[in-house]
Design a protein around this motif. Structure first.
Motif, PDB file in Angstrom:
ATOM      1  N   ASN A 159      -4.395  -4.634  -5.926  1.00 16.45           N
ATOM      2  CA  ASN A 159      -3.406  -5.878  -6.590  1.00 16.45           C
ATOM      3  C   ASN A 159      -3.534  -7.119  -5.790  1.00 16.45           C
ATOM      4  O   ASN A 159      -3.544  -8.229  -6.347  1.00 16.45           O
ATOM      5  CB  ASN A 159      -2.057  -5.419  -7.108  1.00 16.45           C
ATOM      6  CG  ASN A 159      -1.826  -5.008  -8.361  1.00 16.45           C
ATOM      7  OD1 ASN A 159      -2.301  -5.462  -9.275  1.00 16.45           O
ATOM      8  ND2 ASN A 159      -0.997  -4.076  -8.433  1.00 16.45           N
ATOM      9  N   LYS A 160      -3.645  -6.862  -4.521  1.00 17.61           N
ATOM     10  CA  LYS A 160      -3.399  -8.116  -3.681  1.00 17.61           C
ATOM     11  C   LYS A 160      -4.817  -8.809  -3.553  1.00 17.61           C
ATOM     12  O   LYS A 160      -4.715 -10.162  -3.637  1.00 17.61           O
ATOM     13  CB  LYS A 160      -3.298  -7.554  -2.193  1.00 17.61           C
ATOM     14  CG  LYS A 160      -3.452  -8.608  -1.004  1.00 17.61           C
ATOM     15  CD  LYS A 160      -2.158  -9.331  -1.022  1.00 17.61           C
ATOM     16  CE  LYS A 160      -2.200 -10.188   0.110  1.00 17.61           C
ATOM     17  NZ  LYS A 160      -0.894 -11.382  -0.041  1.00 17.61           N
ATOM     18  N   VAL A 161      -5.986  -8.476  -3.808  1.00 14.74           N
ATOM     19  CA  VAL A 161      -7.202  -9.042  -3.920  1.00 14.74           C
ATOM     20  C   VAL A 161      -7.547  -9.790  -5.366  1.00 14.74           C
ATOM     21  O   VAL A 161      -8.326 -10.560  -5.339  1.00 14.74           O
ATOM     22  CB  VAL A 161      -8.324  -8.206  -3.534  1.00 14.74           C
ATOM     23  CG1 VAL A 161      -8.051  -7.480  -1.987  1.00 14.74           C
ATOM     24  CG2 VAL A 161      -8.718  -6.865  -4.489  1.00 14.74           C
ATOM     25  N   ILE A 162      -6.628  -9.195  -6.170  1.00 10.01           N
ATOM     26  CA  ILE A 162      -7.031 -10.124  -7.715  1.00 10.01           C
ATOM     27  C   ILE A 162      -6.108 -11.148  -7.737  1.00 10.01           C
ATOM     28  O   ILE A 162      -4.818 -11.105  -7.733  1.00 10.01           O
ATOM     29  CB  ILE A 162      -6.686  -8.917  -8.686  1.00 10.01           C
ATOM     30  CG1 ILE A 162      -7.607  -7.811  -8.757  1.00 10.01           C
ATOM     31  CG2 ILE A 162      -6.865  -9.752  -9.992  1.00 10.01           C
ATOM     32  CD1 ILE A 162      -7.429  -6.651  -9.874  1.00 10.01           C
ATOM     33  N   GLU A 163      -6.618 -12.317  -8.069  1.00  7.25           N
ATOM     34  CA  GLU A 163      -6.033 -13.599  -8.038  1.00  7.25           C
ATOM     35  C   GLU A 163      -5.738 -14.021  -9.561  1.00  7.25           C
ATOM     36  O   GLU A 163      -6.461 -14.692 -10.242  1.00  7.25           O
ATOM     37  CB  GLU A 163      -6.896 -14.882  -7.287  1.00  7.25           C
ATOM     38  CG  GLU A 163      -6.899 -14.643  -5.835  1.00  7.25           C
ATOM     39  CD  GLU A 163      -5.382 -14.462  -5.345  1.00  7.25           C
ATOM     40  OE1 GLU A 163      -4.507 -15.361  -5.738  1.00  7.25           O
ATOM     41  OE2 GLU A 163      -5.284 -14.056  -4.112  1.00  7.25           O
ATOM     42  N   LYS A 164      -4.752 -13.389 -10.219  1.00  4.07           N
ATOM     43  CA  LYS A 164      -4.348 -13.786 -11.514  1.00  4.07           C
ATOM     44  C   LYS A 164      -2.947 -13.794 -11.695  1.00  4.07           C
ATOM     45  O   LYS A 164      -2.070 -13.464 -10.949  1.00  4.07           O
ATOM     46  CB  LYS A 164      -4.838 -12.680 -12.478  1.00  4.07           C
ATOM     47  CG  LYS A 164      -6.299 -12.239 -12.473  1.00  4.07           C
ATOM     48  CD  LYS A 164      -7.144 -13.569 -13.222  1.00  4.07           C
ATOM     49  CE  LYS A 164      -8.637 -13.260 -13.164  1.00  4.07           C
ATOM     50  NZ  LYS A 164      -9.211 -14.391 -13.808  1.00  4.07           N
ATOM     51  N   PRO A 165      -2.331 -14.400 -12.997  1.00  2.00           N
ATOM     52  CA  PRO A 165      -1.105 -14.365 -13.169  1.00  2.00           C
ATOM     53  C   PRO A 165      -0.371 -13.222 -13.177  1.00  2.00           C
ATOM     54  O   PRO A 165      -0.937 -12.241 -13.611  1.00  2.00           O
ATOM     55  CB  PRO A 165      -0.771 -15.079 -14.541  1.00  2.00           C
ATOM     56  CG  PRO A 165      -2.008 -16.191 -14.460  1.00  2.00           C
ATOM     57  CD  PRO A 165      -3.071 -15.110 -13.927  1.00  2.00           C
ATOM     58  N   SER A 166       0.893 -12.882 -12.597  1.00  2.00           N
ATOM     59  CA  SER A 166       1.258 -11.617 -12.539  1.00  2.00           C
ATOM     60  C   SER A 166       1.697 -11.089 -13.838  1.00  2.00           C
ATOM     61  O   SER A 166       1.292  -9.883 -13.977  1.00  2.00           O
ATOM     62  CB  SER A 166       2.678 -11.551 -11.519  1.00  2.00           C
ATOM     63  OG  SER A 166       3.671 -12.623 -12.220  1.00  2.00           O
ATOM     64  N   LYS A 167       1.992 -11.617 -14.859  1.00  2.00           N
ATOM     65  CA  LYS A 167       2.286 -11.178 -16.274  1.00  2.00           C
ATOM     66  C   LYS A 167       1.209 -10.910 -16.888  1.00  2.00           C
ATOM     67  O   LYS A 167       0.951  -9.844 -17.506  1.00  2.00           O
ATOM     68  CB  LYS A 167       2.936 -12.016 -16.976  1.00  2.00           C
ATOM     69  CG  LYS A 167       4.380 -12.457 -16.601  1.00  2.00           C
ATOM     70  CD  LYS A 167       5.220 -13.142 -17.413  1.00  2.00           C
ATOM     71  CE  LYS A 167       6.585 -13.681 -16.942  1.00  2.00           C
ATOM     72  NZ  LYS A 167       7.390 -14.538 -17.927  1.00  2.00           N
ATOM     73  N   PRO A 231       0.112  -6.425   1.902  1.00  2.00           N
ATOM     74  CA  PRO A 231       0.321  -5.242   1.512  1.00  2.00           C
ATOM     75  C   PRO A 231       0.987  -4.267   2.259  1.00  2.00           C
ATOM     76  O   PRO A 231       1.893  -3.078   1.879  1.00  2.00           O
ATOM     77  CB  PRO A 231      -1.067  -4.861   1.272  1.00  2.00           C
ATOM     78  CG  PRO A 231      -1.843  -5.980   0.870  1.00  2.00           C
ATOM     79  CD  PRO A 231      -1.177  -6.699   1.998  1.00  2.00           C
ATOM     80  N   PHE A 232       0.722  -4.294   3.686  1.00  2.00           N
ATOM     81  CA  PHE A 232       1.293  -3.360   4.441  1.00  2.00           C
ATOM     82  C   PHE A 232       3.124  -3.433   4.642  1.00  2.00           C
ATOM     83  O   PHE A 232       3.579  -2.590   4.558  1.00  2.00           O
ATOM     84  CB  PHE A 232       0.933  -3.527   5.980  1.00  2.00           C
ATOM     85  CG  PHE A 232       1.485  -2.676   6.954  1.00  2.00           C
ATOM     86  CD1 PHE A 232       1.182  -1.212   7.063  1.00  2.00           C
ATOM     87  CD2 PHE A 232       2.110  -3.213   7.862  1.00  2.00           C
ATOM     88  CE1 PHE A 232       1.996  -0.423   7.930  1.00  2.00           C
ATOM     89  CE2 PHE A 232       2.916  -2.458   8.970  1.00  2.00           C
ATOM     90  CZ  PHE A 232       2.572  -0.951   8.934  1.00  2.00           C
ATOM     91  N   THR A 233       3.336  -4.943   4.723  1.00  2.00           N
ATOM     92  CA  THR A 233       4.872  -5.060   4.650  1.00  2.00           C
ATOM     93  C   THR A 233       5.574  -4.677   3.419  1.00  2.00           C
ATOM     94  O   THR A 233       6.435  -4.003   3.429  1.00  2.00           O
ATOM     95  CB  THR A 233       4.959  -6.608   4.864  1.00  2.00           C
ATOM     96  OG1 THR A 233       4.065  -7.127   6.167  1.00  2.00           O
ATOM     97  CG2 THR A 233       6.469  -6.949   4.946  1.00  2.00           C
ATOM     98  N   VAL A 234       4.768  -4.875   2.198  1.00  2.00           N
ATOM     99  CA  VAL A 234       5.406  -4.500   1.032  1.00  2.00           C
ATOM    100  C   VAL A 234       5.427  -2.673   1.208  1.00  2.00           C
ATOM    101  O   VAL A 234       6.581  -2.145   0.522  1.00  2.00           O
ATOM    102  CB  VAL A 234       4.546  -4.806  -0.117  1.00  2.00           C
ATOM    103  CG1 VAL A 234       4.765  -4.066  -1.449  1.00  2.00           C
ATOM    104  CG2 VAL A 234       4.661  -6.296  -0.401  1.00  2.00           C
ATOM    105  N   SER A 235       4.505  -2.090   1.413  1.00  2.00           N
ATOM    106  CA  SER A 235       4.424  -0.567   1.774  1.00  2.00           C
ATOM    107  C   SER A 235       5.329  -0.217   2.563  1.00  2.00           C
ATOM    108  O   SER A 235       5.949   0.845   2.102  1.00  2.00           O
ATOM    109  CB  SER A 235       2.797  -0.304   1.903  1.00  2.00           C
ATOM    110  OG  SER A 235       2.078  -0.557   1.006  1.00  2.00           O
ATOM    111  N   LEU A 236       5.527  -0.809   3.751  1.00  2.00           N
ATOM    112  CA  LEU A 236       6.504  -0.320   4.591  1.00  2.00           C
ATOM    113  C   LEU A 236       7.709  -0.594   4.303  1.00  2.00           C
ATOM    114  O   LEU A 236       8.583   0.358   4.428  1.00  2.00           O
ATOM    115  CB  LEU A 236       6.387  -1.041   5.949  1.00  2.00           C
ATOM    116  CG  LEU A 236       6.852  -0.723   7.324  1.00  2.00           C
ATOM    117  CD1 LEU A 236       6.283   0.649   7.695  1.00  2.00           C
ATOM    118  CD2 LEU A 236       6.524  -1.614   8.458  1.00  2.00           C
ATOM    119  N   CYS A 237       8.043  -1.650   3.541  1.00  2.00           N
ATOM    120  CA  CYS A 237       9.457  -1.886   2.912  1.00  2.00           C
ATOM    121  C   CYS A 237       9.543  -0.656   1.897  1.00  2.00           C
ATOM    122  O   CYS A 237      10.848  -0.320   1.740  1.00  2.00           O
ATOM    123  CB  CYS A 237       9.729  -3.132   2.359  1.00  2.00           C
ATOM    124  SG  CYS A 237       9.735  -4.451   3.794  1.00  2.00           S
TER     125      CYS A 237
END
Length: 290
Positions: A159-167, A231-237
């Motif tokens: 998800n991090k490497v794909i540059e598209k609108p979130s919706k 991604p690491f910060t998101v995963s760690l939280c």
């Protein structure tokens, strides 16, 4: 600050997903099948009401649907962990996402391996072990939970490497996940036969809440914060999820986990890993900005 608030809201919503996994009487395969299709159809209705429709090229659509298949597999393993063990096992195993992210991120994003991130994640892993009190019971559920964490780490990184609108991303990912589960469902039900394929009235209500708030709401927030937070910060939280999940399970399901000294030490270690990592990242940003 706004994105960190979104991140913690998504973690809190994730804490409720395990509760629904226990409340819904369907097996894990049917639960995931209905969750994904309900969420996808609700999102379709929302797009129709807004008179917009997410358009992507065939290549990008297939890529996003493939990432969605990872999400579907994660759901299947996560709820399998809960069904074969309990909510506490499922949500605590989920905390291993940070550890797997450290391992997979250099391979996917072609970046240098970060030893400090590994240290932070190992602190959290030690905390998880203390919460479990090194209990080897519910072994099959724990294995499914560990596999679920590994798959979700991959989902987060892609998800991090794909540059598209979130919706747009969520629309195609939910569609891909629903299609993936639909393809494997006949084989799954062959080896795990059930008498009733349809949800009960109570299950239907739980599934709607799970689909709208804990799927569409949660993963839109998740995708949005990945655009600005590593991604690491998101995963760690995400390591905070078992604290939310176990607390919610104790309140609503009576999973009276014994809060002994090892539990509190483990909780402190998990919280320390999250706040220490956040503090160091913030300090490095201040130094970089002069």
């Amino acid at each position: 600050m706004k994105n960190y608030i979104k991140l913690h809201i998504s973690v809190l919503l994730a804490g409720f997903t395990g509760i629904f996994g226990k409340l819904i009487q369907l097996n894990e395969g049917l639960l995931v099948f209905y969750r994904l299709w309900f969420a996808f159809l609700i999102l379709c209705v929302l797009f129709c009401m807004a008179k917009t429709f997410p358009k992507e090229s065939m290549k990008d659509s297939l890529t996003l649907m493939g990432v969605g298949a990872l999400l579907g597999l994660h759901f299947l393993l996560f709820y399998g962990s809960i069904k074969y063990a309990n909510v506490s096992v499922g949500v605590v195993c989920y905390s291993l996402v940070g550890f797997f992210t450290v391992i997979f991120e250099p391979l996917i994003e072609k970046i240098k391996f970060c030893r400090s991130d590994l240290c932070y994640s190992l602190i959290a892993v030690l905390g998880i072990g203390l919460i479990f009190n090194f209990d080897t019971g519910n072994r099959f559920g724990i294995i499914l939970g560990i596999l679920s964490a590994a798959v979700f780490a991959l989902y987060t990184l892609y998800n991090k490497v794909i540059e598209k609108p979130s919706k747009n991303m969520l629309f195609y990912e939910l569609g891909g996940g629903a299609l993936f589960i639909s393809i494997i469902m006949p084989f799954y039900l062959y080896f795990n036969p059930v008498k009733n394929l349809l949800p009960s009235y109570s299950d239907f209500g739980y599934l709607l809440v799970l689909a709208f708030f804990c799927t569409i709401g949660l993963y839109i927030l998740h995708i949005q914060v990945l655009k600005v937070i590593s991604p690491f910060t998101v995963s760690l939280c995400g390591n905070l999820e078992p604290l939310y999940g176990i607390g919610i399970a104790t309140i609503f399901l009576g999973e009276a986990k014994e809060l002994n000294i090892s539990f509190f030490i483990g909780m402190i270690l998990i919280l320390s890993s999250v706040f220490l990592q956040s503090f160091m990242k913030s300090k490095l940003r201040r130094l970089a900005s002069g």
